[in-house]
Design an enzyme around this catalytic site. Structure first.
Site, mmCIF file in Angstrom:
data_model
loop_
_atom_site.group_PDB
_atom_site.id
_atom_site.type_symbol
_atom_site.label_atom_id
_atom_site.label_comp_id
_atom_site.label_asym_id
_atom_site.label_seq_id
_atom_site.Cartn_x
_atom_site.Cartn_y
_atom_site.Cartn_z
ATOM 1 N N LYS A 3 44.018 36.222 55.890
ATOM 2 C CA LYS A 3 45.259 36.317 55.116
ATOM 3 C C LYS A 3 46.148 35.118 55.363
ATOM 4 C CE LYS A 3 44.957 41.027 54.052
ATOM 5 N NZ LYS A 3 44.784 42.344 54.611
ATOM 6 N N LYS B 171 31.839 39.288 48.137
ATOM 7 C CA LYS B 171 31.885 40.749 48.140
ATOM 8 C C LYS B 171 32.656 41.298 46.937
ATOM 9 C CE LYS B 171 33.189 44.525 50.903
ATOM 10 N NZ LYS B 171 33.979 45.153 51.894
ATOM 11 N N LYS C 184 38.377 45.204 45.331
ATOM 12 C CA LYS C 184 39.324 45.737 44.357
ATOM 13 C C LYS C 184 40.444 44.757 44.065
ATOM 14 C CE LYS C 184 41.240 48.750 47.945
ATOM 15 N NZ LYS C 184 41.341 50.113 48.386
#
Ligand code: TRP
Length: 334
Positions: free
Chosen positions: A115, A198, A201
């Protein structure tokens, strides 16, 4: 909870729309494991606050997630289902555990580091603290097994370290040391257009991801557009290095039908990519349509969902309270 069964805990954040990866990696297994374990399923809404969100969406997502749990066969008579923020003990234990967690070990978490690298703006302390809140979720219930996907393994390993550190410090077994149950499925589901990444969402390009509550026609279109390869003649077999797209579709097919990759390679040895994709769409539709039908039935009845949340919180609190009281006592707070 039954005395002779060990305790299993799992949780999902009610952030955004759940994908087939979430389904395969977590939800699809919960129904099965609740027979074998005293299962506790948490909706980790406080974790969702670590990212900027809109309150209406979160409120709705909590209900959506609960209805999905039920549609996947999680049974409130067999398992405890609760919303994290309703059981105040989670944040209370979180504070205590913060004092037994080190800045260094938290900043070393790969999820946190990624992040930071992403250059994201809102790097708040909640993001850093996130695994310690997971530690409270797990340790409050004297959990024996934590069911997670590979992406959460490092966090649960940290939880185990924190629990051991605390127990050693007070020379007593205050917390049960949990074992990690890795769900093999689902973590290997890759993006449709970029099959080396990957399926997630949060991918900005929605064509990469199949959502559980998406219209079947839209799922069919996405599968049709999924990246394959230009091998001549076109052949369907698993080789992730050479054919990541087809290999990913084979994995999805296998996870949704229970057929092995070898069986599928055999079955489709004479088919074109398009035919293979159509068969995959059919297989997905069968499972997803059934799931959606059941989901919409539960989702309509908000008063039933509310009852489950209220009841689940009071069941969960009974266990959480005991652990927190013991912790407060050993610390000298009582
Ligand atoms: N952080 C987990 C995720 O994003 C969800 C989670 C919260 C969790 N608390 C947990 C998972 C406790 C296992 C145990 O997937």
């Amino acid at each position: 909870m039954e005395k002779n069964k060990s305790i299993l805990l799992s949780a999902i954040q009610p952030t955004g729309c759940l994908t087939i990866g979430n389904y395969l990696g977590a939800l699809s297994q919960w129904n099965k494991v609740q027979k074998e374990y005293n299962s506790i399923y948490c909706i980790a809404d406080l974790h969702s606050v670590t990212v900027q969100h809109n309150n209406k969406d979160l409120r709705k997502n909590i209900f959506d997630t609960l209805a999905l749990y039920l549609a996947c066969g999680v049974d409130p008579k067999k398992s405890i289902i609760f919303v994290q923020s309703h059981v105040y003990e989670h944040t209370q234990l979180n504070w205590i555990l913060n004092c037994y967690s080190y800045f260094g070990e938290l900043t070393r978490m790969t999820q946190f580091k990624s992040k930071l690298i992403d250059g994201r703006k809102n790097i708040n302390i909640g993001l850093l603290n996130y695994p310690v809140l997971m530690a409270s979720d797990i340790l409050l219930y004297q959990t024996n097994h934590v069911l997670v996907g590979i992406d959460q393994k490092q966090h649960v390993e940290l939880v185990i370290n924190i629990a051991n550190r605390f127990n050693n410090f007070y020379k007593s077994k205050i917390f049960t040391i949990p074992a990690i149950l890795l769900s093999q499925q689902g973590s290997k589901i890759m993006s449709l257009l970029e099959p080396t990444k990957k399926m997630s969402k949060s991918n900005i390009n929605k064509k990469n991801t199949i959502f559980l509550l998406e219209e079947i026609n839209s799922i069919r279109k996405k599968i049709k557009m999924a990246v394959t390869d230009s091998e001549e003649p076109a052949r369907i077999y698993y080789n992730f290095e050479k054919k990541p797209g087809i290999s990913n579709l084979l994995t999805i097919f296998s996870c949704f039908t229970g057929k092995t990759i070898a069986e599928l390679e055999n079955e489709f040895s004479k088919n074109s990519y398009l035919e293979f994709k159509e068969a995959l769409s059919d297989a997905l539709s069968t499972v997803i349509c059934r799931l959606q039908r059941s989901y919409f039935e539960y989702r309509e009845d908000e008063s039933y969902l509310t009852r489950i949340i209220v009841n689940g919180a009071s069941q969960a609190r009974e266990y959480a309270k005991k652990t927190l009281e013991t912790v407060y006592y050993v610390l000298g707070l009582r």
